[in-house]
Design an enzyme around this catalytic site. Sequence first.
Site, PDB file in Angstrom:
ATOM      1  N   HIS A  61       0.851  -1.214   0.000  1.00 46.88           N
ATOM      2  CA  HIS A  61       0.000   0.000   0.000  1.00 46.88           C
ATOM      3  C   HIS A  61       0.873   1.246   0.000  1.00 46.88           C
ATOM      4  O   HIS A  61       0.520   2.254  -0.589  1.00 46.88           O
ATOM      5  CB  HIS A  61      -0.874   0.052   1.267  1.00 46.88           C
ATOM      6  CG  HIS A  61      -1.656  -1.195   1.506  1.00 46.88           C
ATOM      7  ND1 HIS A  61      -2.790  -1.501   0.780  1.00 46.88           N
ATOM      8  CD2 HIS A  61      -1.460  -2.226   2.365  1.00 46.88           C
ATOM      9  CE1 HIS A  61      -3.267  -2.668   1.215  1.00 46.88           C
ATOM     10  NE2 HIS A  61      -2.478  -3.122   2.164  1.00 46.88           N
ATOM     11  N   HIS A  91       5.146   6.553   7.052  1.00 45.72           N
ATOM     12  CA  HIS A  91       4.939   6.133   5.666  1.00 45.72           C
ATOM     13  C   HIS A  91       4.469   7.351   4.871  1.00 45.72           C
ATOM     14  O   HIS A  91       4.206   8.406   5.448  1.00 45.72           O
ATOM     15  CB  HIS A  91       3.893   5.006   5.597  1.00 45.72           C
ATOM     16  CG  HIS A  91       2.570   5.445   6.107  1.00 45.72           C
ATOM     17  ND1 HIS A  91       2.180   5.309   7.440  1.00 45.72           N
ATOM     18  CD2 HIS A  91       1.558   6.084   5.493  1.00 45.72           C
ATOM     19  CE1 HIS A  91       0.993   5.827   7.592  1.00 45.72           C
ATOM     20  NE2 HIS A  91       0.596   6.320   6.437  1.00 45.72           N
ATOM     21  N   HIS A  93       2.144   8.994   1.305  1.00 46.89           N
ATOM     22  CA  HIS A  93       1.092   8.874   0.285  1.00 46.89           C
ATOM     23  C   HIS A  93       1.498   9.820  -0.838  1.00 46.89           C
ATOM     24  O   HIS A  93       2.013  10.920  -0.567  1.00 46.89           O
ATOM     25  CB  HIS A  93      -0.273   9.308   0.849  1.00 46.89           C
ATOM     26  CG  HIS A  93      -0.702   8.488   2.029  1.00 46.89           C
ATOM     27  ND1 HIS A  93      -1.502   7.373   1.903  1.00 46.89           N
ATOM     28  CD2 HIS A  93      -0.403   8.606   3.351  1.00 46.89           C
ATOM     29  CE1 HIS A  93      -1.709   6.861   3.118  1.00 46.89           C
ATOM     30  NE2 HIS A  93      -1.036   7.574   4.009  1.00 46.89           N
ATOM     31  N   GLU A 103      -3.250  13.365   1.256  1.00 47.90           N
ATOM     32  CA  GLU A 103      -4.576  12.883   1.689  1.00 47.90           C
ATOM     33  C   GLU A 103      -5.391  14.069   2.198  1.00 47.90           C
ATOM     34  O   GLU A 103      -6.476  14.349   1.701  1.00 47.90           O
ATOM     35  CB  GLU A 103      -4.407  11.840   2.791  1.00 47.90           C
ATOM     36  CG  GLU A 103      -3.645  10.606   2.276  1.00 47.90           C
ATOM     37  CD  GLU A 103      -4.096   9.315   2.906  1.00 47.90           C
ATOM     38  OE1 GLU A 103      -3.932   9.157   4.119  1.00 47.90           O
ATOM     39  OE2 GLU A 103      -4.647   8.472   2.177  1.00 47.90           O
ATOM     40  N   HIS A 116       3.094  10.518   6.971  1.00 51.30           N
ATOM     41  CA  HIS A 116       2.361  10.235   8.213  1.00 51.30           C
ATOM     42  C   HIS A 116       3.279   9.571   9.223  1.00 51.30           C
ATOM     43  O   HIS A 116       3.842   8.504   8.951  1.00 51.30           O
ATOM     44  CB  HIS A 116       1.175   9.306   7.925  1.00 51.30           C
ATOM     45  CG  HIS A 116       0.072   9.986   7.204  1.00 51.30           C
ATOM     46  ND1 HIS A 116      -0.891   9.316   6.483  1.00 51.30           N
ATOM     47  CD2 HIS A 116      -0.226  11.296   7.088  1.00 51.30           C
ATOM     48  CE1 HIS A 116      -1.735  10.180   5.964  1.00 51.30           C
ATOM     49  NE2 HIS A 116      -1.367  11.400   6.324  1.00 51.30           N
ATOM     50  N   THR A 195      -6.675   6.046   7.403  1.00 55.29           N
ATOM     51  CA  THR A 195      -7.138   6.416   6.060  1.00 55.29           C
ATOM     52  C   THR A 195      -7.123   5.229   5.094  1.00 55.29           C
ATOM     53  O   THR A 195      -7.371   5.385   3.910  1.00 55.29           O
ATOM     54  CB  THR A 195      -6.245   7.531   5.462  1.00 55.29           C
ATOM     55  OG1 THR A 195      -4.905   7.002   5.361  1.00 55.29           O
ATOM     56  CG2 THR A 195      -6.249   8.767   6.338  1.00 55.29           C
TER      57      THR A 195
END
Length: 257
Positions: A61, A91, A93, A103, A116, A195
């Site tokens: 992911h 991590h 995004h 996000e 995050h 999320t």
Amino acid sequence: MAHGSGSNCPSVWHKNYPVAQGNRQSPIDIVPHQALHDPSLGPVVLNYDQCTSMNITNNGHSVVVQFDDSDDRSVIQGGPLDNPYRLKQFHFHWGEKGCHGSEHTVAGNSYASELHLVHWNAVKYKTFGEAATAPDGLAVLGIFLETGDDHRWLHVITDALYMVKFKVSTTVNCFNPKCLLPSSLHYWTYLGSLTTPPLHESVIWIVLREPIIVSEKQLGKFRMLLFTGEEEDQRIRMENNFRPPQPLKGRKVRSSI
Ligand SMILES: COc1ccc(C[C@H]2SC(=O)NC2=O)c(OC)c1
Ligand SMILES: [Zn+2]
């Protein structure tokens, strides 16, 4: 948005995780002028002094750097938090190009990426798993990434990404994420959720207003990661692993600014 096949598409998550349509889902669009300045909100304090990083993993992911959270060596406290929360992992995004990939959005604007830093309430809960299902169990520090000059410390992470192109893990030496913070720790805070599934409504969000600057080249290295494992014949580039903003449902966003 996390596109692609079936389960990793945000718009269908509610079928297996009805909480996806709950009252405190994340991320959200942060509207600065509607945020409530709360003078009782003290500064966020990050004690990441001890280096306790362990490994970097492509979990299918995102790419995650995990920490030894067996004691209070690396904690976040202050701000909206009633006690110290232990650093567990961080991590990212990101999108596939330009300034989409974060996000949270700010007045409708998204950033190229969002970091995050995930912490858990080890004072009240025995394990991370237990904390992850409690309303005050997790504290996630969100930091926006904007493209510009090279980030001199992010190299340590981006130069290791080629080793986790597929869904694998490799060890990292001491990496202190304090070097990924912007100069100002002014923040917005609100009650939200994970999320990605299971989308537990267990996160006290602390989103920093000031982004950090990373180069297009460094961001590009995230985009060469794959969602898929080495054994799979399909190679799906890991990009757009972000959930779009969710309804505020009457929540108040407070600001330290
Ligand atoms: C306990 O199960 C989970 C599941 C997913 C995540 C990751 C989510 S939560 C976030 O802020 N961003 C993400 O991608 C998680 O994070 C600690 C914990
Ligand atoms: Zn995240």
